[in-house]
Design a protein around this motif. Structure first.
Motif: not given
Length: 253
Positions: A61-70
């Motif tokens: 898994a990758l956990l981020v602050h900025h992802g997709y589907f804005w």
């Protein structure tokens, strides 16, 4: 060692309380991968370079602050977005994203971590009345000049900030909000602080600071938001006994 993806998401939702926020993107799971997470990679933005590194590290898994589907973003999955999502799906890597909930968390959030690193004493939030505020205000450990604060930010964050002087007064009371929060300078002014720090700057911010007598520092979007996701990943590693590693894909913004 490992935790079911559904259990991991429930743990994160309970801690970060995404339901409290009207956000610009979906929080939580954005791309579904393996059903069990043993290795977690964290980073600021789910760019292709970070995804490729997660593949190399055999992350689940990758956990981020900025992802997709804005909000307002074209919904089609083509080009750059297609390549990113395809890489995640082909390697069974889940993409987990927390935006405003990560900014606002009182212990693990971006603003809380920035205060800890800068040795600022948090007195309250920039949005009075909200359970979890975007942005904080408080006091510095000792009075500082604009030049002092500029040097301190550069030393701690590893990036020279853009400093706009609002006068000759020293900095004792300060407000801060990581990321693209320059528009919150009016809230900082209402709080009566001496200075405001955010990640990005707009042209109008310069004139607002000068004409209203408040010092302003643009310390970098990426530079101010590297620390919340690291703290969250470390917290998960201890709480759920999963392997965690932060990967910093630098950005000059």
């Amino acid at each position: 060692m490992g935790i079911a993806l559904k259990e991991l998401l429930a743990c994160l939702d309970e801690e970060l309380q995404p339901g409290l926020f009207k956000d610009y993107c979906p929080n939580g799971l954005q791309v579904e991968g393996k059903s069990v997470v043993r290795k977690l990679v964290t980073g600021v933005t789910a760019c292709q370079a970070l995804i490729d590194k997660a593949v190399e590290m055999k992350a689940d898994a990758l956990l981020v602050h900025h992802g997709y589907f804005w909000r307002g973003e074209d919904a089609v999955i083509t080009g750059m977005k297609k390549r990113r999502v395809e890489t995640l799906l082909n390697n069974g890597i889940s993409l987990i994203v927390y935006h405003l909930p990560l900014d606002a968390h009182p212990e693990l959030g971006n603003n809380a971590e920035l205060a800890r690193l800068m040795d600022w004493n948090t007195e309250g939030g920039m949005e009075p009345g909200k359970a979890r505020s975007i942005g904080s205000w408080g006091t510095v450990s000792q009075p500082m000049t604009v030049t002092d604060m500029e040097k301190h930010l550069e030393k701690v964050l590893g990036r020279k900030p853009l400093a706009i002087s609002g006068g000759d007064h020293a900095i004792e009371r300060i407000a801060w909000c990581t990321g693209a929060a320059q528009s919150m300078i009016d809230k900082a002014l209402d709080l009566g602080v001496d200075a405001f720090v955010s990640g990005e700057i707009s042209e109008s911010t310069v004139h607002f600071a000068r004409e209203n007598g408040i010092h302003y520092f643009s310390a970098g979007h990426h530079a101010t938001e590297r620390y919340g996701v690291q703290a969250l990943g470390g917290w998960l590693e201890k709480k759920q006994a999963i392997e965690h590693q932060f990967v910093d894909i630098d950005s000059p913004v």
